[in-house]
Design a protein around this motif. Structure first.
Motif, mmCIF file in Angstrom:
data_model
loop_
_atom_site.group_PDB
_atom_site.id
_atom_site.type_symbol
_atom_site.label_atom_id
_atom_site.label_comp_id
_atom_site.label_asym_id
_atom_site.label_seq_id
_atom_site.Cartn_x
_atom_site.Cartn_y
_atom_site.Cartn_z
ATOM 1 N N ILE A 1 -33.634 -2.693 2.569
ATOM 2 C CA ILE A 1 -33.056 -3.832 1.560
ATOM 3 C C ILE A 1 -32.241 -2.903 0.599
ATOM 4 O O ILE A 1 -32.594 -2.132 0.085
ATOM 5 C CB ILE A 1 -34.510 -4.193 0.608
ATOM 6 C CG1 ILE A 1 -35.558 -4.990 1.319
ATOM 7 C CG2 ILE A 1 -33.803 -5.341 -0.200
ATOM 8 C CD1 ILE A 1 -36.714 -5.419 0.857
ATOM 9 N N GLY A 2 -31.268 -3.410 0.634
ATOM 10 C CA GLY A 2 -30.045 -3.089 -0.407
ATOM 11 C C GLY A 2 -30.323 -3.084 -1.680
ATOM 12 O O GLY A 2 -31.287 -4.380 -2.122
ATOM 13 N N LEU A 3 -30.006 -1.943 -2.602
ATOM 14 C CA LEU A 3 -30.606 -2.012 -4.025
ATOM 15 C C LEU A 3 -30.033 -3.369 -4.624
ATOM 16 O O LEU A 3 -30.671 -3.853 -5.708
ATOM 17 C CB LEU A 3 -29.900 -0.944 -4.703
ATOM 18 C CG LEU A 3 -30.529 0.615 -4.313
ATOM 19 C CD1 LEU A 3 -29.926 1.722 -4.927
ATOM 20 C CD2 LEU A 3 -31.834 0.446 -4.622
ATOM 21 N N ASP A 4 -28.878 -3.755 -4.456
ATOM 22 C CA ASP A 4 -28.326 -5.161 -4.913
ATOM 23 C C ASP A 4 -29.181 -6.452 -4.584
ATOM 24 O O ASP A 4 -29.589 -7.067 -5.643
ATOM 25 C CB ASP A 4 -26.921 -5.290 -4.676
ATOM 26 C CG ASP A 4 -26.705 -5.244 -3.157
ATOM 27 O OD1 ASP A 4 -27.529 -5.236 -2.355
ATOM 28 O OD2 ASP A 4 -25.239 -5.586 -2.725
ATOM 29 N N ALA A 5 -29.449 -6.654 -3.270
ATOM 30 C CA ALA A 5 -30.402 -7.681 -3.327
ATOM 31 C C ALA A 5 -31.940 -7.357 -3.534
ATOM 32 O O ALA A 5 -32.772 -8.486 -3.276
ATOM 33 C CB ALA A 5 -30.401 -7.869 -1.599
ATOM 34 N N ALA A 6 -32.242 -6.191 -3.622
ATOM 35 C CA ALA A 6 -33.527 -5.788 -3.937
ATOM 36 C C ALA A 6 -33.862 -6.085 -5.628
ATOM 37 O O ALA A 6 -35.178 -6.432 -5.822
ATOM 38 C CB ALA A 6 -33.961 -4.406 -3.889
ATOM 39 N N ALA A 7 -32.850 -5.875 -6.656
ATOM 40 C CA ALA A 7 -33.283 -5.906 -7.707
ATOM 41 C C ALA A 7 -33.918 -7.406 -8.242
ATOM 42 O O ALA A 7 -34.847 -7.316 -9.038
ATOM 43 C CB ALA A 7 -31.975 -5.779 -8.726
ATOM 44 N N PRO A 8 -33.441 -8.367 -7.764
ATOM 45 C CA PRO A 8 -34.177 -9.760 -8.067
ATOM 46 C C PRO A 8 -35.788 -9.934 -7.582
ATOM 47 O O PRO A 8 -36.156 -10.553 -8.118
ATOM 48 C CB PRO A 8 -33.198 -11.046 -7.663
ATOM 49 C CG PRO A 8 -31.796 -10.239 -7.367
ATOM 50 C CD PRO A 8 -32.211 -8.902 -7.082
ATOM 51 N N LEU A 9 -36.063 -9.005 -6.750
ATOM 52 C CA LEU A 9 -37.277 -9.061 -6.209
ATOM 53 C C LEU A 9 -38.342 -8.791 -7.316
ATOM 54 O O LEU A 9 -39.239 -9.131 -7.271
ATOM 55 C CB LEU A 9 -37.526 -8.229 -4.791
ATOM 56 C CG LEU A 9 -36.795 -8.893 -3.820
ATOM 57 C CD1 LEU A 9 -37.058 -7.651 -2.429
ATOM 58 C CD2 LEU A 9 -36.830 -10.283 -3.279
ATOM 59 N N LEU A 10 -37.777 -7.681 -8.056
ATOM 60 C CA LEU A 10 -38.749 -7.237 -9.206
ATOM 61 C C LEU A 10 -39.131 -8.323 -10.177
ATOM 62 O O LEU A 10 -40.282 -8.025 -10.911
ATOM 63 C CB LEU A 10 -38.027 -5.960 -9.800
ATOM 64 C CG LEU A 10 -37.837 -4.589 -9.234
ATOM 65 C CD1 LEU A 10 -39.455 -4.313 -8.997
ATOM 66 C CD2 LEU A 10 -37.373 -4.635 -7.959
ATOM 67 N N CYS A 11 -38.710 -9.344 -10.447
ATOM 68 C CA CYS A 11 -39.248 -10.332 -11.263
ATOM 69 C C CYS A 11 -39.053 -11.505 -10.376
ATOM 70 O O CYS A 11 -40.386 -12.247 -10.120
ATOM 71 C CB CYS A 11 -38.162 -10.727 -12.312
ATOM 72 S SG CYS A 11 -38.999 -11.906 -13.436
ATOM 73 N N ALA A 12 -37.923 -12.249 -9.911
ATOM 74 C CA ALA A 12 -38.109 -13.394 -8.953
ATOM 75 C C ALA A 12 -39.194 -13.334 -7.921
ATOM 76 O O ALA A 12 -39.707 -14.111 -7.772
ATOM 77 C CB ALA A 12 -36.596 -13.766 -8.640
ATOM 78 N N GLY A 13 -38.798 -12.421 -7.085
ATOM 79 C CA GLY A 13 -39.941 -12.254 -5.893
ATOM 80 C C GLY A 13 -41.339 -12.086 -6.340
ATOM 81 O O GLY A 13 -41.981 -12.883 -5.672
ATOM 82 N N ILE A 14 -41.675 -11.242 -7.276
ATOM 83 C CA ILE A 14 -42.936 -11.098 -7.518
ATOM 84 C C ILE A 14 -43.636 -12.330 -8.077
ATOM 85 O O ILE A 14 -44.753 -12.872 -8.075
ATOM 86 C CB ILE A 14 -43.536 -9.846 -8.118
ATOM 87 C CG1 ILE A 14 -44.911 -9.800 -8.524
ATOM 88 C CG2 ILE A 14 -42.744 -9.921 -9.473
ATOM 89 C CD1 ILE A 14 -45.858 -9.554 -7.278
ATOM 90 N N THR A 15 -42.703 -13.004 -9.009
ATOM 91 C CA THR A 15 -43.354 -14.113 -9.769
ATOM 92 C C THR A 15 -43.719 -15.360 -8.795
ATOM 93 O O THR A 15 -44.643 -16.259 -9.127
ATOM 94 C CB THR A 15 -42.378 -14.770 -10.885
ATOM 95 O OG1 THR A 15 -41.969 -13.628 -11.717
ATOM 96 C CG2 THR A 15 -42.614 -15.847 -11.731
ATOM 97 N N VAL A 16 -42.952 -15.568 -7.809
ATOM 98 C CA VAL A 16 -43.265 -16.647 -6.635
ATOM 99 C C VAL A 16 -44.179 -16.147 -5.606
ATOM 100 O O VAL A 16 -44.959 -16.778 -5.138
ATOM 101 C CB VAL A 16 -42.259 -17.228 -6.151
ATOM 102 C CG1 VAL A 16 -41.180 -17.829 -7.278
ATOM 103 C CG2 VAL A 16 -41.194 -16.329 -5.322
#
Ligand code: NAP
Ligand code: ZN
Length: 349
Positions: free
Chosen positions: A148-163
């Protein structure tokens, strides 16, 4: 003490400014990270604009952080210089209470320290990821999978885990009917993750303009909440209705879409309180629940799940001078689907 260039909101209605902020000296268990990308979450906007109450300015938001480890304290065992890592919404908790021991650092009985705008246990205010560097205790540092590229990974740290958290808890699995309400930053990740978990996914959006994308993310149906026929057609259809909506919504109408014994879960945090439609809840023994991000172990599980299923966030990369405009676009639901700041563009004048 070290310093770093950061992007700060000077007030609830001022434009972002580049300033120099301090990061603490590395403690034995601290990790210093060169931030590459920071996602813009709607929570950043609610906070900066004081929609949830007073904020402390100048405020550096950002709790979707991805970067590379630049230094570690002598007692750090789980990461090393050069590792690709992420930091989400929390940077501290006691580590000893029952909630922390059970992996729910987000509900620490003493204090969860939030990544920005929060008073840390040493009395300093935390400042977030719209910056070039951050220093974080290693318990709150996640491994970003290589695929996972660091750019596309960043949102996982809130948006991803929250859902991920409510989808897992409330049964998004093969055979389950899941509706995702609102297809923005959180919503588009919910569609991808629920589909990867095997559920049949319907998107409920204000209109149909993003339908092609929704189906590409894994939805098998896509309906407009502006059309009253949607609520007639889908009555009693879903095991889980997951709302990611940042504004008021018609709770009774959305509860009518839930099957008996099913759940309506909100991760969205609209600022105003709502009336509880008790009849819509009691008729069908329905569950009304909330969900707040997720613990650290679950966040790592989510990152690994995304890597395994080849999913990540859809992003629009922006530079530091575009953040004010990006905030306005998020509020207008005009983001496809997460803005990510290239932090190399945050330079002191
Ligand atoms: P976002 O990208 O702005 O997405 C929100 C979506 O809600 C929009 O894309 C839009 O979807 C829909 N929406 C917006 N205004 C609406 C309105 N007036 N009526 C109906 N639908 C509307 O925001 P986000 O970053 O995903 O965050 C969503 C919410 O979750 C925010 O309140 C945020 O603070 C909260 N949040 C909670 C947690 C947690 O731990 N619980 C964590 C992060 C964020 P369509 O265009 O598809 O209609
Ligand atoms: Zn967030």
């Amino acid at each position: 003490m070290s310093t770093t260039a950061a992007l700060a909101a000077p007030s609830a209605d001022g434009r972002f400014e580049v300033m120099t902020i301090e990061r603490r000296e590395l403690r034995p268990d601290d990790v210093a990270i060169d931030i590459a990308y920071a996602g813009i979450c709607h929570s950043d906007i609610h906070t900066v604009r004081e929609e949830w109450g007073g904020a402390s300015f100048p405020l550096v938001p950002g709790h979707e952080i991805a970067g590379v480890v630049s230094a570690v304290g002598p007692e750090v065992t789980r990461c090393a210089v050069g590792d690709r890592v992420g930091v989400g919404c929390m940077v501290g908790s006691c580590g000893e209470c029952a909630q922390c021991r059970d992996g729910h650092e987000n509900f620490c009985e003493r204090k969860t320290v939030w990544t920005y705008g929060d008073e840390d246990v040493d009395g300093t205010m935390t400042q977030g990821g719209y910056a070039q560097q951050v220093v974080v205790g290693e318990r709150f540092v996640l491994r970003v999978p290589d695929s996972i590229g660091l750019d596309a990974a960043a949102p996982l740290l809130c948006a991803g885990i929250t859902v991920y958290t409510p989808l897992k808890r409330w049964g998004a699995r093969a055979g389950a009917q899941v509706a995702v309400v609102g297809m923005g930053g959180l919503g588009h990740m919910a569609v991808k993750i629920a589909a990867a978990m095997g559920a049949e996914v319907t998107v409920l959006s204000q209109g149909l303009s993003k339908e092609v994308d929704g189906r590409r993310f894994g939805a098998s149906d896509y309906r407009a909440t502006s059309d009253p026929a949607t609520f007639e057609d889908l009555r009693g259809r879903f095991d889980l209705v997951l709302s990611t909506v940042s504004a008021d919504l018609d709770l009774a109408a959305h509860l009518s879409l839930v099957k008996p014994f099913g759940a309506f879960v909100s991760v969205g945090l609209p600022p105003d309180p709502q009336q509880l439609p008790f009849f819509a809840l009691v008729d069908g023994d329905k569950v009304l629940a909330g969900s707040n991000i997720g613990g650290i172990a679950l966040t790592q599980e989510m990152l690994d799940f995304c890597a395994e299923h080849g999913i990540a966030a859809e992003i629009e990369t922006i530079s530091a001078d575009q953040v004010d405009e990006a905030y306005d676009r998020v509020v207008k639901s005009d983001v496809r689907y997460r803005f990510v700041i290239d932090t190399a563009t945050i330079r002191t004048p």
